[in-house]
Design a protein around this motif. Structure first.
Motif, PDB file in Angstrom:
ATOM      1  N   GLU A   1     110.020  53.275   8.655  1.00  0.00           N
ATOM      2  CA  GLU A   1     111.312  53.344   7.964  1.00  0.00           C
ATOM      3  C   GLU A   1     111.265  54.323   6.794  1.00  0.00           C
ATOM      4  N   LEU A   2     110.152  54.384   6.077  1.00  0.00           N
ATOM      5  CA  LEU A   2     110.032  55.332   4.969  1.00  0.00           C
ATOM      6  C   LEU A   2     110.079  56.776   5.474  1.00  0.00           C
ATOM      7  N   VAL A   3     109.386  57.040   6.563  1.00  0.00           N
ATOM      8  CA  VAL A   3     109.416  58.384   7.146  1.00  0.00           C
ATOM      9  C   VAL A   3     110.844  58.741   7.560  1.00  0.00           C
ATOM     10  N   ARG A   4     111.534  57.772   8.150  1.00  0.00           N
ATOM     11  CA  ARG A   4     112.916  58.012   8.574  1.00  0.00           C
ATOM     12  C   ARG A   4     113.814  58.266   7.357  1.00  0.00           C
ATOM     13  N   ALA A   5     113.638  57.483   6.301  1.00  0.00           N
ATOM     14  CA  ALA A   5     114.482  57.636   5.109  1.00  0.00           C
ATOM     15  C   ALA A   5     114.219  58.944   4.381  1.00  0.00           C
ATOM     16  N   ALA A   6     112.995  59.469   4.505  1.00  0.00           N
ATOM     17  CA  ALA A   6     112.618  60.688   3.784  1.00  0.00           C
ATOM     18  C   ALA A   6     113.008  61.964   4.515  1.00  0.00           C
ATOM     19  N   ARG A   7     113.564  61.843   5.700  1.00  0.00           N
ATOM     20  CA  ARG A   7     113.973  63.042   6.427  1.00  0.00           C
ATOM     21  C   ARG A   7     115.038  63.806   5.646  1.00  0.00           C
ATOM     22  N   THR A   8     114.875  65.125   5.622  1.00  0.00           N
ATOM     23  CA  THR A   8     115.825  65.968   4.911  1.00  0.00           C
ATOM     24  C   THR A   8     116.337  67.037   5.863  1.00  0.00           C
ATOM     25  N   PRO A   9     117.467  66.795   6.507  1.00  0.00           N
ATOM     26  CA  PRO A   9     118.007  67.778   7.460  1.00  0.00           C
ATOM     27  C   PRO A   9     118.291  69.122   6.790  1.00  0.00           C
ATOM     28  N   ARG A  10     118.169  70.162   7.546  1.00  0.00           N
ATOM     29  CA  ARG A  10     118.468  71.530   7.108  1.00  0.00           C
ATOM     30  C   ARG A  10     117.598  71.966   5.934  1.00  0.00           C
ATOM     31  N   ALA A  11     116.384  71.400   5.846  1.00  0.00           N
ATOM     32  CA  ALA A  11     115.430  71.816   4.817  1.00  0.00           C
ATOM     33  C   ALA A  11     114.260  72.526   5.494  1.00  0.00           C
TER      34      ALA A  11
ATOM     35  N   MET B   1     110.044  56.976 -10.236  1.00  0.00           N
ATOM     36  CA  MET B   1     111.247  56.518 -10.931  1.00  0.00           C
ATOM     37  C   MET B   1     112.517  56.943 -10.205  1.00  0.00           C
ATOM     38  N   THR B   2     112.538  58.158  -9.650  1.00  0.00           N
ATOM     39  CA  THR B   2     113.793  58.703  -9.122  1.00  0.00           C
ATOM     40  C   THR B   2     114.143  58.232  -7.718  1.00  0.00           C
ATOM     41  N   GLY B   3     113.189  57.602  -7.024  1.00  0.00           N
ATOM     42  CA  GLY B   3     113.420  57.230  -5.638  1.00  0.00           C
ATOM     43  C   GLY B   3     114.334  56.034  -5.448  1.00  0.00           C
ATOM     44  N   PHE B   4     114.749  55.840  -4.209  1.00  0.00           N
ATOM     45  CA  PHE B   4     115.532  54.685  -3.756  1.00  0.00           C
ATOM     46  C   PHE B   4     116.910  54.594  -4.415  1.00  0.00           C
ATOM     47  N   GLY B   5     117.548  55.761  -4.500  1.00  0.00           N
ATOM     48  CA  GLY B   5     118.944  55.791  -4.933  1.00  0.00           C
ATOM     49  C   GLY B   5     119.176  55.944  -6.404  1.00  0.00           C
ATOM     50  N   ARG B   6     118.129  56.004  -7.224  1.00  0.00           N
ATOM     51  CA  ARG B   6     118.325  56.067  -8.671  1.00  0.00           C
ATOM     52  C   ARG B   6     119.104  57.311  -9.104  1.00  0.00           C
ATOM     53  N   THR B   7     118.884  58.426  -8.419  1.00  0.00           N
ATOM     54  CA  THR B   7     119.548  59.655  -8.856  1.00  0.00           C
ATOM     55  C   THR B   7     120.957  59.773  -8.294  1.00  0.00           C
ATOM     56  N   GLY B   8     121.443  58.721  -7.682  1.00  0.00           N
ATOM     57  CA  GLY B   8     122.854  58.630  -7.342  1.00  0.00           C
ATOM     58  C   GLY B   8     123.257  59.385  -6.093  1.00  0.00           C
TER      59      GLY B   8
ATOM     60  N   SER C   1     125.234  55.634   5.697  1.00  0.00           N
ATOM     61  CA  SER C   1     124.151  56.094   6.565  1.00  0.00           C
ATOM     62  C   SER C   1     123.652  57.486   6.199  1.00  0.00           C
ATOM     63  N   HIS C   2     124.455  58.258   5.447  1.00  0.00           N
ATOM     64  CA  HIS C   2     124.064  59.616   5.082  1.00  0.00           C
ATOM     65  C   HIS C   2     123.757  59.762   3.590  1.00  0.00           C
ATOM     66  N   ALA C   3     123.748  58.672   2.859  1.00  0.00           N
ATOM     67  CA  ALA C   3     123.488  58.736   1.422  1.00  0.00           C
ATOM     68  C   ALA C   3     122.014  59.026   1.163  1.00  0.00           C
ATOM     69  N   PRO C   4     121.688  60.029   0.344  1.00  0.00           N
ATOM     70  CA  PRO C   4     120.281  60.327   0.060  1.00  0.00           C
ATOM     71  C   PRO C   4     119.644  59.221  -0.777  1.00  0.00           C
ATOM     72  N   LEU C   5     118.425  58.854  -0.417  1.00  0.00           N
ATOM     73  CA  LEU C   5     117.691  57.848  -1.184  1.00  0.00           C
ATOM     74  C   LEU C   5     116.693  58.469  -2.146  1.00  0.00           C
ATOM     75  N   PHE C   6     116.428  59.772  -1.983  1.00  0.00           N
ATOM     76  CA  PHE C   6     115.419  60.421  -2.807  1.00  0.00           C
ATOM     77  C   PHE C   6     116.000  61.652  -3.493  1.00  0.00           C
ATOM     78  N   ALA C   7     115.514  61.927  -4.695  1.00  0.00           N
ATOM     79  CA  ALA C   7     116.049  63.016  -5.503  1.00  0.00           C
ATOM     80  C   ALA C   7     115.884  64.362  -4.810  1.00  0.00           C
ATOM     81  N   CYS C   8     114.760  64.580  -4.142  1.00  0.00           N
ATOM     82  CA  CYS C   8     114.515  65.857  -3.464  1.00  0.00           C
ATOM     83  C   CYS C   8     115.612  66.190  -2.461  1.00  0.00           C
ATOM     84  N   GLN C   9     116.169  65.167  -1.850  1.00  0.00           N
ATOM     85  CA  GLN C   9     117.168  65.387  -0.815  1.00  0.00           C
ATOM     86  C   GLN C   9     118.457  65.978  -1.372  1.00  0.00           C
ATOM     87  N   HIS C  10     118.704  65.805  -2.667  1.00  0.00           N
ATOM     88  CA  HIS C  10     119.921  66.343  -3.272  1.00  0.00           C
ATOM     89  C   HIS C  10     119.958  67.866  -3.187  1.00  0.00           C
ATOM     90  N   GLU C  11     118.784  68.512  -3.243  1.00  0.00           N
ATOM     91  CA  GLU C  11     118.745  69.973  -3.209  1.00  0.00           C
ATOM     92  C   GLU C  11     118.014  70.492  -1.975  1.00  0.00           C
TER      93      GLU C  11
END
Length: 494
Positions: free
Chosen positions: A95-105, A275-282, A292-302
């Motif tokens: 599940e962590l691997v699935r959540a960490a996927r970052t499409p188009r990166a 600190m920033t993981g699991f939705g903290r960075t909004g 289903s498409h909400a990023p859970l990790f800060a890296c995914q924002h960019e």
């Protein structure tokens, strides 16, 4: 004094605490919690405004997390991960691997999970893996060296401390540490290259600069390659916002820019999302996203895909100590070989992949991906933004920095000049003590008051937190009229 307070004073040594001051007064002793509220031995009620040091996500005593923990407890509490596997750890890794996927990166995907106990050990794992991977891929003559940001804090184990650059925390241990390099962090409010005069707005929104902070990273990377003949092994950073540095946010685009610079030189990227993981960075543009498409990790924002993703704190929703370091297949493959080659990763912990922790973390991920949690995070993010604006009326508020569900309020002696309080004045500590007397608990970082409430915190509770902070400032500093011009918002200069 309550009997438990006397026991604490007699036997307990608290972290990051001057114990002489601690022993002078009766501590708040928490005995229970529900939702966003905590209760002490005297029956007093408090709002948990920093999620019990940034760990709690969905609130205390959450029924679904309680049930997941209880179900697992009926089966088994713990068995070793050395030579054995277990069900919840295997399922959580997937599940962590699935959540960490970052499409188009660009860059390799994160496919492997190494479990440990807390944020420090998650970074220690990444550090050791990156060091040995570099030696094995660049050759035995390689001298792996690491780069991290000014004001960095990555934990308290010695490897993690070596990556840190907060003198107050780290100078005591300097003779125990290996050398690492530091580079300018993007601190817009106090950036020497920001030519904008102070305004009553987040400094990122009115800064006037030419991305000198990115140029500094480029220069440091190039300098390392020329001076030592090889690039850095890894660049270590907290994406979007530095926590213990004082809730220092990065301007939009900085993370993507410096990541591209590192990639171009073959430098690994270690993302500390403890600190920033699991939705903290909004949620960017929250009204256009689905759960289903909400990023859970800060890296995914960019759209940044690191080589190592370090997780802890919110991993179990604030219930149990558990950490994970995600990495790529390439790193994993570098440790494969015949037994007699001894290429094994010789590192581990007694409670690695503990079943109680991993089972609770699985349920935590399900909650995060639910519509209810998604809507709660949108509501909290938007409510924080609305209510924080009221604090610009407080003369001692110099900067208000919000990244998603995280906020840092920097207190200053004079907002028109950005003159700081001397740390010996304990401005942040005194304000947080005044907040506690009013039923709101948080902890400062120097002169920065941190607000990071659980996701279940309701709008009226957010208003209570902000109002209490304003009242506490008035108690500590007195009722002084606002100084100087109010300022106007201007678009940041690219």
């Amino acid at each position: 004094m309550h009997p438990l307070a006397r026991l604490d004073h007699r036997y307990v040594w608290h972290p990051f605490t001057q114990m002489r001051d601690w022993l002078r007064q009766e501590p708040i002793i928490i005995v229970s919690g529900r939702g966003s509220r905590l209760y002490d031995v005297h029956g007093r009620e408090f709002l948990d405004a920093n999620s019990s040091i940034w760990t709690n996500l969905h609130g205390h005593n959450h029924p679904r997390l309680n049930a997941a923990l209880t179900r697992q407890l009926r089966k088994i509490a713990h068995s070793s991960a050395l030579g054995l596997a277990n069900e919840p750890a295997a399922r959580l890794a997937a599940e962590l691997v699935r959540a960490a996927r970052t499409p188009r990166a660009s860059g390799p995907a994160l496919t492997k999970v190494f479990y440990s106990d807390d944020g420090s050990t998650a970074l220690e794992v990444a550090l050791k893996l990156a060091y040995e991977f570099t030696r094995r891929t660049r050759g035995p003559g390689s001298r792996p060296r690491f780069l991290s940001l000014e004001g960095a804090y990555h934990g308290d184990t010695l490897g993690a401390v070596a990556l840190g650059h907060i003198p107050l925390f780290h100078r005591t241990w300097r003779k125990l540490l290996f050398p690492t390099d530091t580079v300018m962090a993007p601190y817009c409010y106090r950036c020497p290259f920001n030519r904008a005069r102070p305004e009553r707005a987040d400094a990122r929104t009115y800064r006037q600069c030419r991305w000198e902070c990115v140029d500094a990273v480029a220069g440091r990377l190039e300098q390392q390659k020329k001076r030592r003949g090889e690039p850095y092994a890894a660049f270590v950073l907290e994406p979007l916002i530095q926590g213990a540095a004082g809730m220092i946010p990065q301007p939009a685009g900085w993370l993507a820019r410096v990541s591209e610079l590192a990639r171009a030189q073959g430098v690994l990227l270690i993302a500390d999302e403890v600190m920033t993981g699991f939705g903290r960075t909004g949620l960017p543009e929250p009204r256009r996203l689905s759960a289903s498409h909400a990023p859970l990790f800060a890296c995914q924002h960019e759209k940044v895909r690191p080589d190592f993703l370090c997780l802890a704190k919110g991993l179990t929703g604030g219930y149990l100590p558990l950490a994970a370091t995600l990495t790529t297949r390439a790193v994993f493959d570098a440790f494969l070989g015949r037994y007699d080659e001894f290429k094994t990763f010789f590192h581990g912990h007694s409670y690695t992949a503990n079943q109680l922790g991993t089972a609770t973390a699985l349920e935590n991920l399900k909650l995060l991906q639910s519509r209810g949690s998604f809507r709660a995070r949108i509501r909290l993010q938007e409510c924080l933004a609305r209510e924080l604006a009221a604090l610009w009326a407080v003369p001692q508020v110099g900067d208000i920095r919000q990244v998603g569900l995280v906020a840092g309020v920097e207190l200053v002696r004079d907002w028109t000049t950005r003159e700081p309080f001397d740390l010996r004045e304990q401005a942040g500590i005194r304000v947080c003590q005044a907040m506690a007397r009013r039923g709101v608990l948080t902890r400062p970082i120097g002169n920065v008051v941190v607000l990071m409430p659980p996701y279940c915190t309701r709008p009226r509770e957010v208003r209570q937190i902000i109002h209490t902070l304003a009242e506490a400032c008035e108690e500590v500093f007195g009722k002084t009229p606002p100084r100087g011009r109010s300022g106007t918002r201007r678009r940041a200069r690219p």
